[in-house]
Design a protein around this motif. Structure first.
Motif, short mmCIF file in Angstrom:
data_model
loop_
_atom_site.label_atom_id
_atom_site.label_comp_id
_atom_site.label_asym_id
_atom_site.label_seq_id
_atom_site.Cartn_x
_atom_site.Cartn_y
_atom_site.Cartn_z
N GLY A 43 47.69 63.24 9.14
CA GLY A 43 46.31 62.78 9.11
C GLY A 43 45.33 63.88 9.45
O GLY A 43 44.26 64.01 8.82
N SER A 47 42.51 65.46 6.93
CA SER A 47 41.08 65.47 7.26
C SER A 47 40.49 66.86 7.12
O SER A 47 39.34 67.02 6.69
CB SER A 47 40.86 64.94 8.68
OG SER A 47 41.44 65.80 9.64
N LYS A 64 42.07 61.99 0.13
CA LYS A 64 41.58 60.76 0.74
C LYS A 64 42.60 59.64 0.57
O LYS A 64 42.80 58.81 1.47
CB LYS A 64 40.24 60.37 0.13
CG LYS A 64 39.09 61.28 0.54
CD LYS A 64 37.77 60.82 -0.06
CE LYS A 64 36.63 61.72 0.40
NZ LYS A 64 35.33 61.31 -0.21
N GLN A 67 45.25 60.04 3.11
CA GLN A 67 44.83 59.51 4.40
C GLN A 67 45.04 57.99 4.46
O GLN A 67 45.48 57.46 5.48
CB GLN A 67 43.37 59.85 4.66
CG GLN A 67 43.12 61.33 4.94
CD GLN A 67 41.65 61.63 5.11
OE1 GLN A 67 40.83 61.37 4.22
NE2 GLN A 67 41.28 62.18 6.26
#
Length: 240
Positions: A43, A47, A64, A67
């Motif tokens: 994660g 990011s 994205k 994630q």
């Protein structure tokens, strides 16, 4: 004196340290700890990539999605923890109002990034009372099964809407379909879907698709007063 010995023995028994957990329980805890650590690392890296200026819009959307997948994995791990807790701490998955169309759109988006098949998606706002994580698992299992069945040149259609008071998520494909002799056989993935639908008061339907392959339908009790449908999640349109 005999009464004194008995009293002391009882006190020692009452204050005795709890027995250490079984080796397999300890092992599960260690593995859960390590898995959570790896998920946190993934994660964090994702990011950092999201904020990078040199990856382009396409790769940024993939990051994205990575994630989101990591977040789902974390939810699965938490559910596993609760399912394997002590008997006195029995946990029942929570049921809530879920936007089935929005969750299906998210599942299709993920599979589009990893499958060469062509996807069609259309949906009307549709709500059901269900456990969100279990519904996501059911949708992903059915769409993933269709993706594997059709191969690289296949077509998969996902539709979500309401029918006679029921909320329906339907997945059609142009693969080999479900042979009649195999309809009664429930694979692990289909068992996940069937058990979820049954627990929520609905059903799983398997039939032949108009595309020539298989058709799988999750049919759940609908919500008669889906207030706020067009306000909630307004940015996630019904088409992909």
């Amino acid at each position: 004196m005999e009464h004194l010995r008995t009293d002391l023995t009882m006190r020692r028994t009452l204050h005795r340290a709890p027995a250490p957990p079984e080796p397999n329980v300890t092992r599960r805890r260690e593995l859960r700890h390590d898995i959570r650590h790896e998920l946190a690392t993934i994660g964090l890296l994702a990011s950092l990539l999201t904020d990078a200026e040199d990856i382009g819009d396409t790769n940024r959307s993939r990051v994205k999605q990575l994630q989101l997948e990591t977040a789902w994995l974390d939810e699965l791990l938490q559910a596993y923890d609760r399912e394997h807790s002590e008997p006195e701490d029995y946990w029942s998955p929570p049921v809530e109002r879920v936007r089935v169309d929005v969750l299906a759109a998210e599942a299709v988006t993920a599979l589009r990034l990893t499958s060469p098949a062509r996807f069609r998606f259309e949906a009307d706002p549709a709500v059901a009372y269900a456990n969100r994580l279990r519904l996501w698992r059911a949708l992903r299992n059915l769409i993933d099964n269709a993706s594997q069945a059709v191969g690289p040149n296949g077509v998969i259609s996902v539709r979500v809407g309401t029918e006679d008071g029921w909320t329906v998520a339907q997945i059609d494909d142009n693969g080999p379909g479900f042979p009649e002799e195999a309809i009664g056989y429930i694979s692990t993935g289909l068992r996940v879907v069937r058990d979820f639908a049954t627990d929520m008061g609905g059903r799983l339907e398997l039939r032949t698709s108009q595309l020539g392959g298989g058709c799988a339908r999750i049919v759940l009790p609908g919500v008669n007063d889906p207030g706020g449908l067009h306000r909630a999640d307004s940015g996630a349109g019904p088409h992909l």
